[in-house]
Design an enzyme around this catalytic site. Structure first.
Site, PDB file in Angstrom:
ATOM      1  N   LYS A   1       0.790  -1.112  -0.051  1.00 24.25           N
ATOM      2  CA  LYS A   1      -0.004   0.098   0.069  1.00 24.25           C
ATOM      3  C   LYS A   1       0.960   1.023   0.037  1.00 24.25           C
ATOM      4  O   LYS A   1       2.014   0.938   0.461  1.00 24.25           O
ATOM      5  CB  LYS A   1      -0.943   0.063   1.303  1.00 24.25           C
ATOM      6  CG  LYS A   1      -2.175   0.689   1.046  1.00 24.25           C
ATOM      7  CD  LYS A   1      -3.289   0.256   0.205  1.00 24.25           C
ATOM      8  CE  LYS A   1      -4.478   0.717   0.115  1.00 24.25           C
ATOM      9  NZ  LYS A   1      -5.760   0.005  -0.204  1.00 24.25           N
TER      10      LYS A   1
HETATM   11  P1  NAD Z   1     -13.145   7.157  -2.575  1.00 31.43           P
HETATM   12  O1  NAD Z   1     -12.308   8.210  -2.535  1.00 31.43           O
HETATM   13  O2  NAD Z   1     -13.674   6.786  -4.184  1.00 31.43           O
HETATM   14  O3  NAD Z   1     -14.703   7.236  -1.765  1.00 31.43           O
HETATM   15  C1  NAD Z   1     -14.595   7.465  -0.358  1.00 31.43           C
HETATM   16  C2  NAD Z   1     -15.791   7.986  -0.060  1.00 31.43           C
HETATM   17  O4  NAD Z   1     -15.996   8.085   1.402  1.00 31.43           O
HETATM   18  C3  NAD Z   1     -16.298   9.414  -0.760  1.00 31.43           C
HETATM   19  O5  NAD Z   1     -17.559   9.544  -0.782  1.00 31.43           O
HETATM   20  C4  NAD Z   1     -15.944  10.349   0.459  1.00 31.43           C
HETATM   21  O6  NAD Z   1     -16.529  11.527   0.507  1.00 31.43           O
HETATM   22  C5  NAD Z   1     -16.280   9.192   1.990  1.00 31.43           C
HETATM   23  N1  NAD Z   1     -15.944   9.949   2.949  1.00 31.43           N
HETATM   24  C6  NAD Z   1     -14.603  10.028   3.314  1.00 31.43           C
HETATM   25  N2  NAD Z   1     -14.429  10.319   4.727  1.00 31.43           N
HETATM   26  C7  NAD Z   1     -15.713  10.179   5.005  1.00 31.43           C
HETATM   27  C8  NAD Z   1     -16.342  10.017   6.539  1.00 31.43           C
HETATM   28  N3  NAD Z   1     -15.439  10.414   7.329  1.00 31.43           N
HETATM   29  N4  NAD Z   1     -17.332   9.912   6.539  1.00 31.43           N
HETATM   30  C9  NAD Z   1     -18.243   9.346   5.530  1.00 31.43           C
HETATM   31  N5  NAD Z   1     -17.853   9.323   4.326  1.00 31.43           N
HETATM   32  C10 NAD Z   1     -16.669   9.856   4.132  1.00 31.43           C
HETATM   33  O7  NAD Z   1     -12.412   5.992  -2.186  1.00 31.43           O
HETATM   34  P2  NAD Z   1     -13.010   4.318  -2.308  1.00 31.43           P
HETATM   35  O8  NAD Z   1     -12.014   3.938  -3.497  1.00 31.43           O
HETATM   36  O9  NAD Z   1     -14.173   4.146  -2.670  1.00 31.43           O
HETATM   37  O10 NAD Z   1     -12.407   3.766  -0.950  1.00 31.43           O
HETATM   38  C11 NAD Z   1     -13.136   3.604   0.236  1.00 31.43           C
HETATM   39  C12 NAD Z   1     -12.689   2.540   0.939  1.00 31.43           C
HETATM   40  O11 NAD Z   1     -12.571   1.364   0.533  1.00 31.43           O
HETATM   41  C13 NAD Z   1     -11.269   2.869   1.578  1.00 31.43           C
HETATM   42  O12 NAD Z   1     -11.027   2.296   2.725  1.00 31.43           O
HETATM   43  C14 NAD Z   1     -10.512   1.858   0.655  1.00 31.43           C
HETATM   44  O13 NAD Z   1      -9.149   1.657   1.252  1.00 31.43           O
HETATM   45  C15 NAD Z   1     -11.347   0.897   0.329  1.00 31.43           C
HETATM   46  N6  NAD Z   1     -11.349   0.008  -0.691  1.00 31.43           N
HETATM   47  C16 NAD Z   1     -11.192   0.413  -1.895  1.00 31.43           C
HETATM   48  C17 NAD Z   1     -11.148  -0.357  -3.057  1.00 31.43           C
HETATM   49  C18 NAD Z   1     -11.112   0.184  -4.549  1.00 31.43           C
HETATM   50  O14 NAD Z   1     -11.084  -0.706  -5.376  1.00 31.43           O
HETATM   51  N7  NAD Z   1     -11.233   1.289  -4.721  1.00 31.43           N
HETATM   52  C19 NAD Z   1     -10.902  -1.511  -2.824  1.00 31.43           C
HETATM   53  C20 NAD Z   1     -10.755  -2.192  -1.499  1.00 31.43           C
HETATM   54  C21 NAD Z   1     -11.045  -1.440  -0.280  1.00 31.43           C
END
Ligand code: NAD
Length: 428
Positions: free
Chosen positions: A118
């Site tokens: 990461k």
């Molecule tokens: P992203 O940036 O596309 O979306 C994150 C979302 O969460 C946004 O809508 C943001 O406004 C919201 N957010 C951020 N802080 C917040 C808070 N304190 N309260 C409420 N909402 C909040 O990111 P993503 O890719 O969707 O990732 C989200 C999570 O999923 C992370 O933990 C990431 O590590 C995990 N993840 C992502 C993927 C992927 O393929 N993108 C895969 C596995 C895990």
């Protein structure tokens, strides 16, 4: 097997931040059920290596600014390392170490030939212009050049990074190599070797897990009331998939707060609003709630898909759901885990629930290496098979050992890596 003596690694190390200590505690909680040697347990407790960078950026107004950048590679036992790149003000060595170790367990659980990594840059991506983001990404990739590669470490998108970020990374790496290397990153645009269904894969996998859990718990998904925290890549797609399955999505939220309707939200309309306005802020066609209120809404399925540390000792006792599904990485603290277990609320853990993303990333890498591409249906079926297989194994371990799904998922994952490490041994 030689006993592992107490080592200097018992002293606090640079990555010993609360999130990494939480990831390690989850590992240690599963160890008694995993039946691995002390050598393997000690070796897998820590990341193998890390790179810390200072990334210079010339801002659009001519000022120079330096941003801290990180890449942690947790385990190279099963193959190249794999994991996202995030741009966030909270990125740190310890956060990357925790997330890298979860990636190791996730890849192993899904039986993908990877270890976990990461990385990211500590910055507020939303305060940077597209040109600034491009320069930052290209310089970050350049600093990472020696550490990444199709057989070394393969980045992917994470918080505040996307297909465009991956395209810049792929182009920077390829330019330095002198030829196109699409397989150095995943989550790219389809035009440069990206896979169909990669963007939707994590959210779709979350809902596949929700569906399997609901089925086994005797609560058909189409009849459930769902709440989704986070409306980005993972949460936004999960909300769409839940909606498409006929479930009622009562509330969703992003960093600006949440929206709630007891009759269910119009998810396509919310996506259209966010596409036009950048976030849910200002959406006034239903009740506005805070993120704290959203987590405590009475519902059947709570999908936490925003970020780490959301369900804590402070609010776990007030959750009013029948099932938690972790779309985000590390959203539930250890204290909260214990409270939810005590209250009989099952948690489908991150390393299983959000593994759809890395699984289709693996498919993307395989397609790039083979220069042969599959269609959407083929990928969706392959993903469904992988998720269903991993879910079944986790369920069986949980039943057999009477442990939580998180512990069971960790046990199943640790066994995969431990078996390989025992066979390889530790050099020299
Ligand atoms: P992203 O940036 O596309 O979306 C994150 C979302 O969460 C946004 O809508 C943001 O406004 C919201 N957010 C951020 N802080 C917040 C808070 N304190 N309260 C409420 N909402 C909040 O990111 P993503 O890719 O969707 O990732 C989200 C999570 O999923 C992370 O933990 C990431 O590590 C995990 N993840 C992502 C993927 C992927 O393929 N993108 C895969 C596995 C895990």
């Amino acid at each position: 097997m030689a006993r592992v003596e107490a080592s200097s690694l018992e002293e606090p190390l640079e990555w010993d931040t609360p999130l990494f200590l939480m990831a390690r505690a989850q590992f240690e909680q599963a160890l008694p059920y995993a039946d691995v040697s002390p050598m393997v347990a000690e070796r897998l407790s820590f990341p193998e290596r890390a790179l810390i960078m200072s990334v210079p950026l010339r801002r659009d107004d001519g000022r120079w600014q330096i941003f801290p950048g990180y890449r942690v590679q947790h385990s190279t036992v099963l193959g190249p390392t794999k994991g996202g790149v995030r741009y966030d003000p909270e990125v740190s060595l310890g956060e990357c170490a925790a997330l890298a170790s979860w990636m190791t367990w996730k890849c192993a659980l899904l039986r993908l030939p990877y270890g976990g990594a990461k990385g990211g840059v500590r910055c507020d991506a939303h305060a940077l212009s597209p040109h600034e983001l491009e320069r930052l990404t290209r310089r970050f990739t350049s600093e990472l050049f020696a550490a990444i590669g199709p057989q070394e470490d393969i980045p992917a998108p994470d918080m505040a990074t996307n297909e465009q970020t991956m395209a810049w990374m792929m182009d920077t790496y390829s330019t330095q190599k002198g030829y196109a290397v699409p397989e150095v990153v995943t989550g790219k645009p389809i035009s440069i070797g990206g896979s169909v269904f990669r963007r939707e894969a994590t959210g779709a996998g979350v809902v596949m897990c929700a569906e399997h859990s609901c089925e086994r718990l005797g609560m058909p998904l189409a009849e459930q009331r769902c709440v989704v925290q986070g409306f980005g890549n993972v949460g936004g797609v999960a909300a769409t998939e839940l909606h498409a399955h006929g479930a009622t999505v009562l509330a969703v939220s992003d960093i600006s707060g949440g929206v709630y309707s007891p009759d269910g939200l119009d998810i396509p309309e919310l996506h259209a609003y966010v596409a036009e306005n950048g976030s849910l802020a200002g959406y006034d066609r239903c009740t506005r709630i805070t993120n704290e209120e959203l987590l405590e809404l009475p519902c059947d399925v709570l999908v936490v898909a925003a970020r780490e540390d959301q369900i804590t000792g402070a609010n776990a006792g007030r959750l009013s759901t029948r099932l938690v599904v972790e779309g985000a990485n590390g959203p539930t603290t250890l204290e909260a885990d214990a409270i939810l277990a005590e209250r009989g609320i099952p948690v489908v853990p991150d390393i299983l629930a959000n593994a759809g993303g890395v699984t289709v990333s693996y498919f993307e890498w395989v397609q790039d290496l083979g220069r042969l591409f599959w269609d959407r249906d083929e990928i969706r079926i392959k993903l469904a098979d992988k998720m269903s297989d991993a879910f079944g194994r986790v369920w069986s371990v949980a039943e057999e050992k009477s442990i939580t799904f998180r512990q069971a998922a960790m046990v199943a994952a640790i066994r995969e890596v431990a078996g390989a490490l025992e066979s390889r041994g530790i050099y020299p």
